[in-house]
Structures are given as structure tokens and as C-alpha cells.
Design a protein around this motif. Structure first.
Motif, PDB file in Angstrom:
ATOM      1  N   VAL A 220       0.845  -1.196   0.000  1.00 54.04           N
ATOM      2  CA  VAL A 220       0.000   0.000   0.000  1.00 54.04           C
ATOM      3  C   VAL A 220       0.882   1.249   0.000  1.00 54.04           C
ATOM      4  O   VAL A 220       0.614   2.216  -0.722  1.00 54.04           O
ATOM      5  N   GLY A 221       1.965   1.209   0.771  1.00 55.78           N
ATOM      6  CA  GLY A 221       2.873   2.339   0.810  1.00 55.78           C
ATOM      7  C   GLY A 221       3.557   2.613  -0.516  1.00 55.78           C
ATOM      8  O   GLY A 221       3.902   3.760  -0.833  1.00 55.78           O
ATOM      9  N   ARG A 222       3.741   1.554  -1.324  1.00 51.52           N
ATOM     10  CA  ARG A 222       4.416   1.717  -2.613  1.00 51.52           C
ATOM     11  C   ARG A 222       3.455   2.034  -3.758  1.00 51.52           C
ATOM     12  O   ARG A 222       3.896   2.259  -4.892  1.00 51.52           O
ATOM     13  N   GLY A 223       2.151   2.042  -3.486  1.00 52.85           N
ATOM     14  CA  GLY A 223       1.226   2.449  -4.536  1.00 52.85           C
ATOM     15  C   GLY A 223       0.219   1.415  -4.982  1.00 52.85           C
ATOM     16  O   GLY A 223      -0.396   1.562  -6.049  1.00 52.85           O
ATOM     17  N   ALA A 224      -0.022   0.362  -4.192  1.00 55.79           N
ATOM     18  CA  ALA A 224      -0.994  -0.659  -4.591  1.00 55.79           C
ATOM     19  C   ALA A 224      -2.402  -0.079  -4.714  1.00 55.79           C
ATOM     20  O   ALA A 224      -3.169  -0.477  -5.602  1.00 55.79           O
ATOM     21  N   LEU A 225      -2.746   0.866  -3.834  1.00 53.40           N
ATOM     22  CA  LEU A 225      -4.076   1.471  -3.915  1.00 53.40           C
ATOM     23  C   LEU A 225      -4.241   2.222  -5.228  1.00 53.40           C
ATOM     24  O   LEU A 225      -5.298   2.161  -5.870  1.00 53.40           O
ATOM     25  N   ASP A 226      -3.194   2.929  -5.660  1.00 55.24           N
ATOM     26  CA  ASP A 226      -3.265   3.653  -6.936  1.00 55.24           C
ATOM     27  C   ASP A 226      -3.435   2.684  -8.102  1.00 55.24           C
ATOM     28  O   ASP A 226      -4.166   2.968  -9.053  1.00 55.24           O
ATOM     29  N   GLU A 227      -2.759   1.527  -8.034  1.00 55.89           N
ATOM     30  CA  GLU A 227      -2.927   0.518  -9.080  1.00 55.89           C
ATOM     31  C   GLU A 227      -4.374   0.086  -9.200  1.00 55.89           C
ATOM     32  O   GLU A 227      -4.938   0.017 -10.298  1.00 55.89           O
ATOM     33  N   VAL A 228      -4.976  -0.225  -8.062  1.00 55.49           N
ATOM     34  CA  VAL A 228      -6.355  -0.712  -8.062  1.00 55.49           C
ATOM     35  C   VAL A 228      -7.299   0.389  -8.521  1.00 55.49           C
ATOM     36  O   VAL A 228      -8.242   0.135  -9.292  1.00 55.49           O
ATOM     37  N   ALA A 229      -7.069   1.616  -8.070  1.00 57.68           N
ATOM     38  CA  ALA A 229      -7.930   2.731  -8.478  1.00 57.68           C
ATOM     39  C   ALA A 229      -7.886   2.917  -9.992  1.00 57.68           C
ATOM     40  O   ALA A 229      -8.930   3.153 -10.628  1.00 57.68           O
ATOM     41  N   ARG A 230      -6.703   2.801 -10.596  1.00 58.16           N
ATOM     42  CA  ARG A 230      -6.599   2.908 -12.061  1.00 58.16           C
ATOM     43  C   ARG A 230      -7.322   1.755 -12.742  1.00 58.16           C
ATOM     44  O   ARG A 230      -8.023   1.938 -13.741  1.00 58.16           O
TER      45      ARG A 230
END
Length: 321
Positions: A220-230
Motif C-alpha cells: 500500500v505504501g508503494r502504490g498498490a491502492l493507486d494501481e487498483v484505483a486505475r
């Protein structure tokens, strides 16, 4: 199936999520001129490299990696499709004079590669399209009911809303007159003649759970949430594919406002711990002949001496007539 005279040696490195497979495989592949072939059902998706813990560009530059991040998020991949691709990668690796190292935690994929499949019929394009159109027109629940009348064994295994698998079972019935369950009961045919050395990482459960929680928080700190949002902004042609990745449903709920990150993080960690537990149980019961190895340091790491012992085990396997 490959000619028996061309049989080679293949190393399998399996284990639950967050058990340190990738790091150990990288060390072993560097020492043994190995090529790492992915056997994780979610690491095949290019849209989710962080969430699915795919090796980064630096690691992939150290040794050849195959079958990572090459499918779109909605592209379905099952054990048979993966095993056929993996068998080709193994043959190519052997032809290049390198050691194939199949690495991952999807037990069904690994078993499919090692044991093969029951023979399955070819389906004509016309029957396949008709089956899919029938499911769309009548709905999956009605088709599931009809399937239960002709193939109750397969129907009992399927969720009534699973359009794709219901259509698959129906097309086999229409093409052959035999139920899918009958075909699946036939003796499996191996995909390759190769010999396998299965190594399974089996950590202490408490240590594994700690590693699972830490790794998901780091993702999550490395950007997993951004991946899922995209990914959620893309048209959904399926709820399967990469959207079945651990943590995806919880992070998708954050992306569309149904959950807070503070709620989603522990929920995703708990789901991942449960999955890791099932993986451990599966490997212990389904691959009893495997060589089970355990990290001897915290955080799922291996000491130099234990890594050297594993390297020697592999060398012995490669050199034994």
C-alpha cells in the motif's frame, strides 16, 4: 508432449504468499544459471505489479524471468492455459542451456504442470459462440439449472452466476454429447517428459502471518491502492482475472468510497493470512514428496548456509542420472 529422449530437469520452488520465494529463487537462479518461470496465478497481470508482488525491473535484469505481467487484467488464465505456456518456456530454457526454475504459490498450476491434464475435446467456433449467446439470453441461473439436468456433477461444482464456466460446460456437452465431468475423469496426459524437483518453503505460521501483514502494508505504501484505483476506471468485462488478486476487493472499496483505508488494510491482511494458511495445508497434503525447507531467520529470509544447502540439493538433482 515432448519426446522422452529430450527429458530435462526442472526445479519447482513453491510455498505460500510472502514466504520469501522470490528472493530465494533469485539467489539460486544466479548461482545455477537459472531462468525463473512464474507460477503465481496473479503475477501474470501487467496492471498490478505492486499488489501481486511481481519482481521489479532490477531483479528481472539479474536473471531471465518469464510469464510475469503479460496479461490484461480481464484476460482469464486457468491452470491448463498456464501449464501449456510454462511447458514451452521450460523447453526454451533447456534449449538455451539454462536451468528452468518454476516459482510460485498457485498449487493447482504446479500440479497441472507436473501431472498433466485429462484429454479435452476441441470445440468448434460455432458451438462456442452459441453456448455463450445462450447463457447471455437465458441467464446463468437458468443455464445452470439446465446443466444440472445433463451434467449434475459439474453443475454441483459451479456457482450459478459463473457465466464463463457454465458456458464452457455447456459447449462440451453440445460438441461431444459427453459431460465435462466425464472428460475430466479420464486419465491425465503429462505435458512434458521432464523430471521435477519440488521444493516447498514451509515457514512457521506465526512468522508467516507477520510477514504477510508487513508486506501488504508495504505494498500500500508503494502504490498498490493507486494501481487498483486505475484498474477500476477500466471497463469491467469480468469480475475474475486480476481482480481476484489478494487485497483487490478491499482496495477497490477504498477507491470508490465504500471503505476507508484504515478499515481495508486489516481486512485485506486477514484475507491474505487465511489464504496463506490454505496454501501451506495444500502443499503439505498434495505434494507430500516435496523437499520442505524453512526460513531460518525472521522476515522470511534464508542464511547463506541454508541457501548453500539448497543449491547443493539442486546440483545433485541436476547431475543424478
Amino acid at each position: 508432449m515432448a519426446d522422452k529422449d529430450k527429458a530435462g530437469r526442472v526445479v519447482i520452488l513453491a510455498g505460500p504468499t510472502a514466504s520469501g520465494k522470490s528472493a530465494l529463487a533469485l539467489d539460486l537462479a544466479e548461482a545455477l544459471d537459472g531462468t525463473i518461470i512464474n507460477a503465481d496465478s496473479m503475477q501474470v497481470y501487467r496492471d498490478l505489479p505492486i499488489l501481486t508482488a511481481q519482481p521489479d525491473a532490477i531483479d528481472q535484469a539479474r536473471v531471465p524471468h518469464r510469464l510475469y505481467g503479460f496479461l490484461d487484467i480481464d484476460d482469464a488464465c486457468d491452470a491448463q492455459r498456464w501449464a501449456q505456456m510454462a511447458a514451452k518456456e521450460i523447453d526454451d530454457t533447456l534449449a538455451a542451456g539454462r536451468v528452468p526454475m518454476v516459482v510460485g504459490g498457485t498449487g493447482l498450476y504446479i500440479r497441472a504442470l507436473m501431472t498433466g491434464f485429462s484429454p479435452m475435446p476441441g470445440i468448434s467456433a460455432a458451438i462456442r459462440e452459441t453456448a455463450r449467446q445462450t447463457v447471455l439470453e437465458l441467464g446463468p441461473q437458468e443455464m445452470h439449472r439446465r446443466l444440472a439436468e445433463r451434467d449434475p456433477v459439474t453443475a454441483a461444482r459451479l456457482i450459478p452466476s459463473d457465466r464463463q464456466r457454465i458456458a464452457r460446460a455447456w459447449e462440451v456437452l453440445e460438441e461431444t454429447g459427453q459431460p465435462l465431468s466425464w472428460w475430466q475423469a479420464q486419465s491425465p496426459v503429462p505435458l512434458t517428459p521432464h523430471r521435477f524437483l519440488p521444493l516447498v518453503i514451509a515457514p512457521e505460521r506465526a512468522d508467516l502471518y507477520t510477514a504477510v501483514d508487513a508486506r501488504f502494508a508495504a505494498m500500500v505504501g508503494r502504490g498498490a491502492l493507486d494501481e487498483v484505483a486505475r484498474a477500476e476506471t477500466q471497463p469491467h468485462t469480468s469480475e475474475g482475472g486480476g481482480r481476484k488478486a489478494l487485497g483487490y476487493p478491499e482496495l477497490a472499496a477504498v477507491a470508490d468510497g465504500r471503505m476507508t483505508l484504515a478499515e481495508a488494510l486489516p481486512a485485506a491482511q486477514q484475507a491474505t493470512r487465511r489464504y496463506a494458511k490454505r496454501q501451506l495445508t495444500w502443499f503439505r497434503h498434495q505434494v507430500p514428496s516435496a523437499n520442505f525447507i524453512s526460513p531460518d531467520l525472521s522476515a522470511m529470509k534464508f542464511s547463506q548456509s541454508s541457501t548453500a544447502q539448497t543449491r547443493q540439493k539442486i546440483r545433485d538433482f541436476l547431475l543424478t542420472p
